[in-house]
Design a protein around this motif. Sequence first.
Motif, mmCIF file in Angstrom:
data_model
loop_
_atom_site.group_PDB
_atom_site.id
_atom_site.type_symbol
_atom_site.label_atom_id
_atom_site.label_comp_id
_atom_site.label_asym_id
_atom_site.label_seq_id
_atom_site.Cartn_x
_atom_site.Cartn_y
_atom_site.Cartn_z
ATOM 1 N N ILE A 38 0.714 -1.071 0.207
ATOM 2 C CA ILE A 38 0.196 -0.369 0.107
ATOM 3 C C ILE A 38 0.969 1.397 0.254
ATOM 4 O O ILE A 38 1.830 1.397 1.110
ATOM 5 N N LEU A 39 0.791 1.448 -0.674
ATOM 6 C CA LEU A 39 1.575 3.369 -1.050
ATOM 7 C C LEU A 39 1.254 3.879 -0.433
ATOM 8 O O LEU A 39 1.690 5.231 0.376
ATOM 9 N N GLY A 40 -0.446 4.103 -0.133
ATOM 10 C CA GLY A 40 -0.917 5.277 0.972
ATOM 11 C C GLY A 40 -1.983 5.384 0.558
ATOM 12 O O GLY A 40 -3.072 4.573 -0.596
ATOM 13 N N ILE A 41 -2.643 6.849 1.395
ATOM 14 C CA ILE A 41 -3.854 7.286 1.398
ATOM 15 C C ILE A 41 -4.510 8.057 0.743
ATOM 16 O O ILE A 41 -3.865 8.866 1.098
ATOM 17 N N VAL A 42 -4.502 8.538 0.049
ATOM 18 C CA VAL A 42 -5.669 9.280 -0.376
ATOM 19 C C VAL A 42 -7.401 9.990 0.000
ATOM 20 O O VAL A 42 -8.045 9.003 -0.407
ATOM 21 N N GLU A 43 -7.721 10.787 1.033
ATOM 22 C CA GLU A 43 -8.823 11.809 1.096
ATOM 23 C C GLU A 43 -9.010 12.659 0.075
ATOM 24 O O GLU A 43 -8.955 13.509 0.424
ATOM 25 N N ASN A 44 -9.798 11.081 -0.390
ATOM 26 C CA ASN A 44 -10.495 13.175 -1.526
ATOM 27 C C ASN A 44 -12.302 13.633 -1.218
ATOM 28 O O ASN A 44 -12.488 13.025 0.284
ATOM 29 N N MET A 45 -12.610 14.291 -2.455
ATOM 30 C CA MET A 45 -13.706 15.180 -1.399
ATOM 31 C C MET A 45 -13.555 16.024 0.213
ATOM 32 O O MET A 45 -14.368 16.051 1.030
ATOM 33 N N SER A 46 -12.375 16.597 0.697
ATOM 34 C CA SER A 46 -12.242 16.721 1.442
ATOM 35 C C SER A 46 -12.248 18.005 1.958
ATOM 36 O O SER A 46 -11.539 19.097 2.088
ATOM 37 N N GLY A 47 -13.714 18.346 2.265
ATOM 38 C CA GLY A 47 -13.955 19.723 2.437
ATOM 39 C C GLY A 47 -14.383 20.558 1.801
ATOM 40 O O GLY A 47 -14.255 19.904 0.137
ATOM 41 N N PHE A 48 -15.341 20.787 1.057
ATOM 42 C CA PHE A 48 -15.670 21.919 -0.305
ATOM 43 C C PHE A 48 -14.694 23.226 -0.567
ATOM 44 O O PHE A 48 -15.197 23.745 0.375
ATOM 45 N N VAL A 49 -14.705 23.421 -1.543
ATOM 46 C CA VAL A 49 -13.697 25.023 -1.886
ATOM 47 C C VAL A 49 -14.747 25.591 -2.729
ATOM 48 O O VAL A 49 -14.971 25.463 -3.881
ATOM 49 N N CYS A 50 -14.728 26.826 -2.419
ATOM 50 C CA CYS A 50 -15.726 28.172 -2.968
ATOM 51 C C CYS A 50 -14.943 28.465 -4.422
ATOM 52 O O CYS A 50 -14.062 28.449 -3.743
ATOM 53 N N PRO A 51 -15.225 28.132 -5.547
ATOM 54 C CA PRO A 51 -14.531 28.975 -6.738
ATOM 55 C C PRO A 51 -13.968 30.002 -6.284
ATOM 56 O O PRO A 51 -13.117 31.006 -7.385
ATOM 57 N N ASN A 52 -15.155 31.029 -6.353
ATOM 58 C CA ASN A 52 -14.862 31.935 -6.114
ATOM 59 C C ASN A 52 -14.411 33.122 -4.838
ATOM 60 O O ASN A 52 -13.212 33.652 -5.029
ATOM 61 N N CYS A 53 -15.380 32.261 -3.622
ATOM 62 C CA CYS A 53 -13.978 33.059 -2.930
ATOM 63 C C CYS A 53 -12.711 31.746 -2.042
ATOM 64 O O CYS A 53 -11.551 32.849 -0.704
ATOM 65 N N HIS A 54 -12.715 30.886 -1.834
ATOM 66 C CA HIS A 54 -11.416 30.426 -1.425
ATOM 67 C C HIS A 54 -11.516 29.408 -0.392
ATOM 68 O O HIS A 54 -10.979 28.922 -0.141
ATOM 69 N N GLY A 55 -13.207 29.749 0.230
ATOM 70 C CA GLY A 55 -13.401 29.454 1.694
ATOM 71 C C GLY A 55 -13.976 28.103 0.996
ATOM 72 O O GLY A 55 -14.524 27.539 0.284
ATOM 73 N N GLU A 56 -13.800 27.603 2.803
ATOM 74 C CA GLU A 56 -13.921 25.989 2.391
ATOM 75 C C GLU A 56 -14.851 25.786 3.888
ATOM 76 O O GLU A 56 -14.508 26.270 4.964
ATOM 77 N N SER A 57 -15.619 24.692 2.786
ATOM 78 C CA SER A 57 -16.366 24.445 4.385
ATOM 79 C C SER A 57 -17.039 22.448 4.429
ATOM 80 O O SER A 57 -16.133 21.663 3.524
ATOM 81 N N VAL A 58 -17.541 22.060 5.986
ATOM 82 C CA VAL A 58 -17.082 20.438 5.025
ATOM 83 C C VAL A 58 -18.621 20.079 5.360
ATOM 84 O O VAL A 58 -19.118 20.348 5.774
ATOM 85 N N ILE A 59 -18.496 19.160 3.533
ATOM 86 C CA ILE A 59 -19.425 18.740 3.261
ATOM 87 C C ILE A 59 -19.592 17.118 3.980
ATOM 88 O O ILE A 59 -20.350 16.633 4.266
ATOM 89 N N PHE A 60 -18.468 16.402 4.354
ATOM 90 C CA PHE A 60 -18.618 14.936 4.857
ATOM 91 C C PHE A 60 -17.950 15.191 5.614
ATOM 92 O O PHE A 60 -16.272 14.712 6.486
#
Length: 317
Positions: free
Chosen positions: A232-254
């Motif tokens: 196992i080379l490693g783990i990638v956490e995908n969809m790790s928070g939501f990034v607003c394309p405009n303000c680049h603010g991040e929100s937790v979705i999962f």
Amino acid sequence: MSPPHSDENVPENAPEHCPGTESDQAGKASACAGCPNQNVCATAPKGPDPAIPLITARMSSVKHKILILSGKGGVGKSSFTSQLAFALAHDEESEVGVMDVDICGPSIPTIMGLEGEQIHQSNSGWQPVFVQENLGVMSIGFMLPNKDDAVIWRGPKKNGLIKQFLKDVDWGNLDYLLVDTPPGTSDEHLSVASYLKESGIDGAIVITTPQEVALQDVRKEIDFCRKVNIPILGIVENMSGFVCPNCHGESVIFPPTSGGAEKLAKELNIELLGKIPLDPRIAKSCDMGVSFMDEHPDSPASSAYEAIIDSKFFFYI
């Protein structure tokens, strides 16, 4: 081009859990009861699969073979595979291949902008479909008469196609072969592990999302890798928070209620390769079949992909 017949000595009407003619249990296993081919299988020659040396010879020109795995569906294995392939192919001196073994749900042709393409044959074998000069792809999606056709195959026929992808495709000299897999730990995963055992698998990248319902299945996938001796080379956490394309603010979705991939990696002593935030433009890029990193190089998600590629695991392999 119609889907090819499996070159395994297993009939198309074999039972779901058919052990295969090479097995000592051929014609004797409980799954064989009532099968019209039971007597044929019981008397068929046993022994090592003669295709293994051919696969090993074909794979000798591939430097690094990497599986993209997850026990869970919908966590972004195919999108990660495609964007990783695009990123690796940015280096014009690197030769990259993508093999899609999600037989029943092949999405790689669409995600990589190859929808409607077909496979061509030459004297050296099947030719991959090329996204660009140094990035080739192989998928059953290129073989379906209609992109909406369902692939309703039992295990032996799936295994036969995977075997052909490995021994009959002229991959040429590759630096990286990325293998995109379906969810679970079933036929396709066992076939790849078995067929590549002699030629060697560099390792697997395990994809998850932060929530516990995904991590539960990922733990099973990690256990699978350890049982079949896939590093196992490693783990990638995908969809790790939501990034607003405009303000680049991040929100937790999962919400990572149980600690997410970071805690899982520590518990199981596995490298956490990175966390990729959820950017809606990734989905748009996949639908359009283009490289997200090329389209949106300033996105935090692009930075996360770059950090994964620059991480020490690539230097390790």
